[in-house]
Design a protein around this motif. Structure first.
Motif, mmCIF file in Angstrom:
data_model
loop_
_atom_site.group_PDB
_atom_site.id
_atom_site.type_symbol
_atom_site.label_atom_id
_atom_site.label_comp_id
_atom_site.label_asym_id
_atom_site.label_seq_id
_atom_site.Cartn_x
_atom_site.Cartn_y
_atom_site.Cartn_z
ATOM 1 N N ASP A 177 23.280 -26.501 0.970
ATOM 2 C CA ASP A 177 24.363 -26.989 0.442
ATOM 3 C C ASP A 177 25.439 -26.137 -0.184
ATOM 4 N N ARG A 178 24.910 -25.086 -0.916
ATOM 5 C CA ARG A 178 25.470 -23.905 -1.324
ATOM 6 C C ARG A 178 26.067 -23.205 -0.531
ATOM 7 N N ARG A 225 26.783 -23.902 2.820
ATOM 8 C CA ARG A 225 27.854 -24.597 3.446
ATOM 9 C C ARG A 225 29.143 -24.838 2.497
ATOM 10 N N MET A 226 28.974 -24.800 1.090
ATOM 11 C CA MET A 226 30.450 -24.724 0.442
ATOM 12 C C MET A 226 30.921 -23.276 0.522
ATOM 13 N N ARG A 248 33.013 -22.990 3.657
ATOM 14 C CA ARG A 248 34.203 -23.742 3.851
ATOM 15 C C ARG A 248 35.213 -23.061 2.810
ATOM 16 N N TYR A 261 34.863 -23.392 -0.792
ATOM 17 C CA TYR A 261 35.131 -23.832 -2.161
ATOM 18 C C TYR A 261 34.602 -23.037 -3.163
#
Length: 66
Positions: A57-58, A60-61, A64, A66
């Motif tokens: 998850d980290r 992927r963020m 992107r 973020y």
């Protein structure tokens, strides 16, 4: 030994979510690590899957922006 490492990683992830840092994550990781070791191979797999999911998850963020 692997159980202690997984427990430490789980504690770090919980500590990151909390945002404060320090003793709470270390104690939580120690308690969770002990519980995961008592569950045997299933517990180790669950702990490793939790840490892997958080890392994914980290990543992927970060991709992107973020």
């Amino acid at each position: 030994m692997i159980g202690k490492v997984i427990g430490a990683l789980v504690g770090r992830e919980i500590d990151r979510r909390d945002g404060s840092g320090g003793l709470k994550g270390a104690l939580t990781g120690a308690l969770i690590g002990g519980g995961l070791r008592r569950m045997g191979p299933l517990g180790m797999a669950l702990g490793a899957a939790y840490v892997g999911k958080k890392a994914l998850d980290r990543r992927r963020m970060m991709r992107r922006g973020y």
